[in-house]
Motif scaffolding. Structure first.
Motif, PDB file in Angstrom:
ATOM      1  N   LYS A 213       0.801  -1.216   0.000  1.00 17.42           N
ATOM      2  CA  LYS A 213       0.000   0.000   0.000  1.00 17.42           C
ATOM      3  C   LYS A 213       0.837   1.269   0.000  1.00 17.42           C
ATOM      4  CE  LYS A 213      -4.041  -2.055   2.215  1.00 17.42           C
ATOM      5  NZ  LYS A 213      -5.029  -1.961   3.310  1.00 17.42           N
ATOM      6  N   LYS A 214       2.155   1.117  -0.168  1.00 21.88           N
ATOM      7  CA  LYS A 214       3.043   2.270  -0.285  1.00 21.88           C
ATOM      8  C   LYS A 214       3.708   2.226  -1.655  1.00 21.88           C
ATOM      9  CE  LYS A 214       2.643   4.280   3.746  1.00 21.88           C
ATOM     10  NZ  LYS A 214       2.198   5.683   3.917  1.00 21.88           N
ATOM     11  N   LYS A 215       3.724   3.345  -2.345  1.00 19.69           N
ATOM     12  CA  LYS A 215       4.273   3.406  -3.685  1.00 19.69           C
ATOM     13  C   LYS A 215       5.775   3.118  -3.660  1.00 19.69           C
ATOM     14  CE  LYS A 215       4.411   6.311  -7.816  1.00 19.69           C
ATOM     15  NZ  LYS A 215       4.087   7.639  -8.387  1.00 19.69           N
ATOM     16  N   ASN A 216       6.204   2.193  -4.544  1.00 20.44           N
ATOM     17  CA  ASN A 216       7.604   1.811  -4.694  1.00 20.44           C
ATOM     18  C   ASN A 216       8.195   1.213  -3.430  1.00 20.44           C
ATOM     19  OD1 ASN A 216       7.627   2.785  -7.343  1.00 20.44           O
ATOM     20  ND2 ASN A 216       8.175   4.845  -6.683  1.00 20.44           N
ATOM     21  N   ALA A 217       7.345   0.756  -2.495  1.00 25.30           N
ATOM     22  CA  ALA A 217       7.873   0.173  -1.258  1.00 25.30           C
ATOM     23  C   ALA A 217       8.533  -1.164  -1.501  1.00 25.30           C
ATOM     24  CB  ALA A 217       6.748   0.014  -0.229  1.00 25.30           C
ATOM     25  N   GLY A 218       8.141  -1.828  -2.569  1.00 22.39           N
ATOM     26  CA  GLY A 218       8.739  -3.133  -2.841  1.00 22.39           C
ATOM     27  C   GLY A 218       9.990  -3.078  -3.669  1.00 22.39           C
ATOM     28  N   LYS A 219      10.429  -1.869  -4.060  1.00 17.63           N
ATOM     29  CA  LYS A 219      11.610  -1.713  -4.904  1.00 17.63           C
ATOM     30  C   LYS A 219      12.790  -1.230  -4.075  1.00 17.63           C
ATOM     31  CE  LYS A 219       9.254  -2.669  -8.638  1.00 17.63           C
ATOM     32  NZ  LYS A 219       9.464  -3.882  -9.413  1.00 17.63           N
ATOM     33  N   LYS A 220      13.883  -1.912  -4.231  1.00 19.37           N
ATOM     34  CA  LYS A 220      15.104  -1.474  -3.554  1.00 19.37           C
ATOM     35  C   LYS A 220      15.795  -0.443  -4.424  1.00 19.37           C
ATOM     36  CE  LYS A 220      19.335  -3.018  -1.401  1.00 19.37           C
ATOM     37  NZ  LYS A 220      20.309  -4.102  -1.186  1.00 19.37           N
TER      38      LYS A 220
END
Length: 221
Positions: A213-220
């Protein structure tokens, strides 16, 4: 569905650290160390995923069909196995037999979702299970202080409706805590410190992935 990269780990316990401002951060310590023991591909399975194993399991305690699958992939039996749906690009970053390092997946300050099994509390009443207020304590109330009260009506509909909050088994359920923050990474010890509480008891299995639910939270970065 969460398709962000993540780790499979064990909840060690809780501690506190200090940030650069001198503020105390209450953190949950998660011990990672999961190993990729298999992969799902779009060509063969119709979706992309990583099969991650954690902890060693004795061969004599492993069923023979499963033991044969481990030997085919040249991996030792694992105590806990989970399948993580990921994108094709993320799946290509790891090979079978490779350990997923915390620094390969997360960075300090990143938002994550933590999923675990809540502590089982056995059979409980409505006050503890559903936060009921209980009955009044005056006017001659006798032996009904923590009861739930009426559970239905007489004529219409003449039955107890499904889903009514009543006493029963409480806890031992899959619970997710969303949008937690990575406080510190310790790659040399496969430890990740997460601000706040993570579901589950000590030594429980925890799945930590980039927040959905957070933008780009899954991208390192």
């Amino acid at each position: 569905m969460n398709k962000n990269l993540g780790i499979l780990g064990k909840k060690v316990g809780m501690t506190q650290i200090f940030n650069e401002k001198g503020e105390v951060l209450r953190c949950t310590v998660v011990q990672a160390g999961g190993v990729v023991i298999g992969k799902r591909t779009m060509e063969k399975d119709g979706y992309s995923a990583l099969i991650v194993g954690l902890g060693e399991r004795k061969e004599k305690h492993t069923k023979k069909p499963l033991l044969g699958a481990y030997r085919k992939s040249q991996q030792t039996p694992k105590r806990v196995v989970r399948e993580l749906r990921v994108s094709v690009e993320d799946a290509a970053k790891f090979e079978v037999g490779q350990k997923i390092g915390v620094d390969q997946v997360f960075e300090v300050g990143q938002k994550v979702d933590a999923q675990g099994t809540s502590r089982g509390r056995g059979f409980t009443g409505v006050v503890r299970r559903w936060n009921f207020a209980g009955a009044v304590q005056t006017h001659g109330t006798h032996e009904y202080r923590r009861h739930g009260g009426s559970i239905g009506t007489n004529m219409t509909p003449g039955r107890t409706l499904p889903g009514l909050k009543m006493p029963g088994h409480y806890g031992a359920e899959t619970v997710s805590a969303l949008n937690l923050k990575i406080a510190k990474l310790m790659p040399e010890d496969d430890l990740v410190l997460i601000e706040g509480a993570v579901p589950g008891a000590k030594n429980g299995i925890v799945l930590v992935r980039g927040a959905v639910k957070k933008k780009n939270a899954g991208k390192k970065a």
